[in-house]
Design a protein around this motif. Structure first.
Motif, mmCIF file in Angstrom:
data_model
loop_
_atom_site.group_PDB
_atom_site.id
_atom_site.type_symbol
_atom_site.label_atom_id
_atom_site.label_comp_id
_atom_site.label_asym_id
_atom_site.label_seq_id
_atom_site.Cartn_x
_atom_site.Cartn_y
_atom_site.Cartn_z
ATOM 1 N N GLY A 44 10.744 18.196 -7.909
ATOM 2 C CA GLY A 44 10.981 18.735 -6.576
ATOM 3 C C GLY A 44 10.077 18.125 -5.513
ATOM 4 N N VAL A 45 8.792 17.986 -5.827
ATOM 5 C CA VAL A 45 7.855 17.456 -4.838
ATOM 6 C C VAL A 45 8.111 15.958 -4.629
ATOM 7 C CG1 VAL A 45 5.415 17.158 -4.246
ATOM 8 C CG2 VAL A 45 6.150 19.230 -5.421
ATOM 9 N N ALA A 46 8.393 15.238 -5.715
ATOM 10 C CA ALA A 46 8.659 13.792 -5.623
ATOM 11 C C ALA A 46 9.859 13.504 -4.717
ATOM 12 C CB ALA A 46 8.901 13.210 -7.011
ATOM 13 N N GLN A 47 10.848 14.386 -4.756
ATOM 14 C CA GLN A 47 12.028 14.228 -3.892
ATOM 15 C C GLN A 47 11.609 14.169 -2.415
ATOM 16 O OE1 GLN A 47 15.627 14.752 -4.438
ATOM 17 N NE2 GLN A 47 16.239 15.319 -2.378
ATOM 18 N N VAL A 48 10.700 15.079 -2.042
ATOM 19 C CA VAL A 48 10.228 15.123 -0.654
ATOM 20 C C VAL A 48 9.378 13.881 -0.347
ATOM 21 C CG1 VAL A 48 8.889 16.446 1.035
ATOM 22 C CG2 VAL A 48 10.243 17.643 -0.716
ATOM 23 N N VAL A 49 8.485 13.537 -1.280
ATOM 24 C CA VAL A 49 7.623 12.367 -1.087
ATOM 25 C C VAL A 49 8.489 11.121 -0.876
ATOM 26 C CG1 VAL A 49 5.942 10.851 -2.226
ATOM 27 C CG2 VAL A 49 5.687 13.339 -2.396
ATOM 28 N N ALA A 107 6.729 26.963 7.689
ATOM 29 C CA ALA A 107 7.804 26.019 7.338
ATOM 30 C C ALA A 107 9.073 26.809 7.036
ATOM 31 C CB ALA A 107 7.392 25.180 6.133
ATOM 32 N N ASP A 108 10.222 26.171 7.217
ATOM 33 C CA ASP A 108 11.513 26.829 7.064
ATOM 34 C C ASP A 108 12.292 26.188 5.909
ATOM 35 O OD1 ASP A 108 13.669 28.605 8.673
ATOM 36 O OD2 ASP A 108 14.617 26.804 7.844
ATOM 37 N N HIS A 109 12.729 27.022 4.963
ATOM 38 C CA HIS A 109 13.422 26.501 3.777
ATOM 39 C C HIS A 109 14.685 25.718 4.133
ATOM 40 C CE1 HIS A 109 10.932 28.352 0.692
ATOM 41 N NE2 HIS A 109 10.920 29.473 1.392
ATOM 42 N N LYS A 110 15.482 26.280 5.046
ATOM 43 C CA LYS A 110 16.765 25.654 5.386
ATOM 44 C C LYS A 110 16.539 24.306 6.086
ATOM 45 C CE LYS A 110 20.762 26.205 4.506
ATOM 46 N NZ LYS A 110 21.101 26.678 3.173
ATOM 47 N N ASP A 111 15.571 24.266 6.993
ATOM 48 C CA ASP A 111 15.254 23.003 7.685
ATOM 49 C C ASP A 111 14.859 21.926 6.676
ATOM 50 O OD1 ASP A 111 15.668 24.299 10.050
ATOM 51 O OD2 ASP A 111 13.548 24.404 10.635
ATOM 52 N N ALA A 112 14.060 22.329 5.690
ATOM 53 C CA ALA A 112 13.614 21.369 4.667
ATOM 54 C C ALA A 112 14.822 20.843 3.902
ATOM 55 C CB ALA A 112 12.629 22.040 3.710
ATOM 56 N N SER A 145 15.443 19.598 -0.212
ATOM 57 C CA SER A 145 14.531 20.398 -1.051
ATOM 58 C C SER A 145 14.228 21.735 -0.401
ATOM 59 C CB SER A 145 13.199 19.681 -1.228
ATOM 60 O OG SER A 145 13.388 18.403 -1.727
ATOM 61 N N GLN A 146 13.722 22.682 -1.209
ATOM 62 C CA GLN A 146 13.277 23.954 -0.627
ATOM 63 C C GLN A 146 11.920 23.769 0.058
ATOM 64 O OE1 GLN A 146 10.620 25.022 -2.545
ATOM 65 N NE2 GLN A 146 11.174 25.125 -4.701
ATOM 66 N N GLY A 147 11.558 24.781 0.862
ATOM 67 C CA GLY A 147 10.393 24.661 1.734
ATOM 68 C C GLY A 147 9.068 24.473 1.018
ATOM 69 N N ILE A 148 8.952 25.011 -0.206
ATOM 70 C CA ILE A 148 7.648 24.918 -0.877
ATOM 71 C C ILE A 148 7.409 23.486 -1.368
ATOM 72 C CG2 ILE A 148 6.170 25.897 -2.648
ATOM 73 C CD1 ILE A 148 7.962 28.386 -2.511
ATOM 74 N N SER A 149 8.456 22.857 -1.883
ATOM 75 C CA SER A 149 8.325 21.439 -2.253
ATOM 76 C C SER A 149 8.035 20.611 -1.008
ATOM 77 C CB SER A 149 9.609 20.921 -2.897
ATOM 78 O OG SER A 149 9.909 21.628 -4.062
ATOM 79 N N TYR A 150 8.663 21.006 0.111
ATOM 80 C CA TYR A 150 8.472 20.270 1.370
ATOM 81 C C TYR A 150 7.005 20.324 1.805
ATOM 82 C CZ TYR A 150 9.558 18.533 6.075
ATOM 83 O OH TYR A 150 9.614 17.783 7.224
ATOM 84 N N THR A 151 6.429 21.528 1.791
ATOM 85 C CA THR A 151 5.034 21.637 2.245
ATOM 86 C C THR A 151 4.090 20.866 1.319
ATOM 87 O OG1 THR A 151 4.714 23.742 1.079
ATOM 88 C CG2 THR A 151 5.339 23.876 3.401
ATOM 89 N N ALA A 152 4.455 20.744 0.040
ATOM 90 C CA ALA A 152 3.592 20.003 -0.898
ATOM 91 C C ALA A 152 3.804 18.501 -0.821
ATOM 92 C CB ALA A 152 3.846 20.481 -2.324
ATOM 93 N N GLY A 153 5.016 18.057 -0.461
ATOM 94 C CA GLY A 153 5.356 16.635 -0.534
ATOM 95 C C GLY A 153 5.059 15.838 0.725
#
Ligand code: NDP
Length: 411
Positions: A11-16, A337-342, A348-356
């Motif tokens: 999940g985090v790698a997707q955002v990265v 952060a907003d899940h839908k925006d991410a 991805s969901q917002g938590i992966s977004y904030t980490a990535g």
């Protein structure tokens, strides 16, 4: 220093991957490697579907067992990567770090190293593995930035900002992580259940009155009233950043709080008390040997499947108290952060977004020399301002709330 190798395809790698693509003019060639190359390929497909590459360039997928340090070093040489963003499982940190030391590439991760056989390490956790390699990094001139996700990561930078700009001495740092989002499932963890539950089955360590204090999970809870997400109950939890912040601000109390609903706590408690979170194999009457935690993981939703339906917001920040000009002061530094925006931006969901997003900002600062410090550090040891400025621009704006009001951090 350019060309990036991403390790892991979760999940985090997707955002990265998406964020690196959006900034490939600064970062150069991009590579992603994981055990399952099909997962890397799926991430590349989503990057191309979104047209995320800022300019035409290289982005390749590779199969890699990151537990094999020599193989990681070889891939670093083959790809010409000078920056490695390790967002694989925390079990691979030490082998990847060693490969960076051997090749001179910069290293980053977003979680403390874990030994699969140990449920909870003794504090300070970084002292058990990472900090033992600091001298080797320094000798090799290798930049290693530990724990640069959101928490740990951005929250460490928030603590440093508070200490630098808002007070003369820091008396306490309380990090609060609230996910006020909803995934619509009866029960799910937001990350790999194995890693997620491990976080809550061990001892809860906090640094208070100049010493390590121990509690059990869900023993100490309090209600917080935060911007945007409102009143939320959070519980004192063991977390990576407590271990470095306690070393860097030994005179301050350092605690971490994570929000949990009653439903999560009930389900967790039942699973734990039944023994279903155990990593010790059990035998069924039919002679089948199973690991209960693996069975629980197999029946729970795949966390990455939650993203399309996830709605709501996260609020993560630091309440830092201290003394300024002889008076008590406090400041809350935070991001919403907003899940839908991410999901709309990177799938991805917002938590992966904030980490990535944070490790990509750090990669950009290493690439342009600002953070290419040639040694091992935790995030609070770096100047937070260029980092927070970049995060404002690439998706994670910082705000502050204190006696003077609620505003962007650099207003
Ligand atoms: P996932 O479980 O979704 O993904 C982990 C990835 O690591 C998988 O793609 C997996 O490979 C890969 N991997 C595991 N072992 C190996 C290996 N031996 N060789 C190569 N690849 C391997 O995790 P997340 O994306 O949710 O999290 C990634 C990291 O980020 C974790 O360390 C987590 O603790 C951390 N994190 C940090 C946060 C922060 O704010 N600081 C917040 C959230 C997470 P494959 O699937 O190919 O088999």
């Amino acid at each position: 220093k350019r060309n990036v190798l991403i390790i892991g395809a979760g999940g985090v790698a997707q955002v990265v991957a998406h964020k690196c693509a959006q900034n490939n003019d600064v970062l150069g060639d991009l590579h992603i490697a994981s055990r399952t190359v099909a997962k890397c390929q799926a991430i590349l497909d989503s990057v191309h579907e979104k047209g995320a590459m800022k300019q035409p360039g290289v982005f390749k997928a590779h199969a890699l067992d990151a537990m094999d340090s020599a193989a990681v070093a070889q891939l670093i040489r083959d790809t010409g990567a000078r920056i490695v963003i390790n967002v694989g499982s925390p079990f691979v940190n030490m082998t990847v770090l060693q490969a960076c030391i051997d090749t001179g590439a910069a290293y980053m991760d977003t979680a403390i190293h874990e030994d699969p056989a140990k449920i909870c390490e003794t504090p300070p956790w970084y002292g058990n593995y990472e900090w033992k390699r600091r001298e080797a990094c320094e000798k090799a001139g290798v930049t290693a930035i530990l724990g640069i996700g959101f928490d740990p990561g951005v929250v460490n930078a928030y603590a440093r900002l508070a200490a630098d700009d808002y007070m003369d001495t820091v008396t306490s740092i309380d990090i609060v992580d609230i996910n006020a989002g909803s995934h619509g499932r009866w029960f799910s963890t937001n990350f790999d259940p194995e890693i997620n539950f491990r976080e809550f089955t061990g001892t809860v360590y906090s640094w208070q009155n100049g010493a390590w204090q121990t509690n059990t999970m869900f023993e100490v809870g309090r209600e917080w009233d935060l911007p945007v997400v409102g009143k939320q109950k959070a519980y004192m939890t063991g977390h990576d950043e407590v271990h470095s912040l306690a070393a860097n601000y030994p005179d301050a109390d350092v605690r971490f709080w994570m929000g949990f609903g009653d439903h999560y706590i009930n389900v967790f408690t039942v699973l734990k008390n039944l023994g279903l979170l155990s990593e010790q194999p059990v035998k069924t009457a039919e002679g089948l040997e199973v690991i209960p935690l693996k069975v629980v993981k197999a029946v729970l939703p795949d966390p990455s499947s939650l993203a399309p339906d996830y709605v709501g917001k996260t609020c993560i920040g630091d309440l830092v108290k201290g003394i300024k000009d002889g008076k008590e002061v406090e400041v809350f530094i935070y991001n919403v952060a907003d899940h839908k925006d991410a999901y709309n931006e990177v799938g991805s969901q917002g938590i992966s977004y904030t980490a990535g997003v944070p490790p990509v900002a750090a990669a950009m600062l290493i690439a342009n020399g600002t953070w290419d410090i040639g040694t091992m550090v935790n995030v609070e040891e770096l100047d937070p301002k260029p980092f927070l400025t970049l995060l404002d621009q690439i998706g994670l704006p910082t705000r502050v709330k204190d006696a003077a009001g609620d505003r962007p951090w650099n207003a």
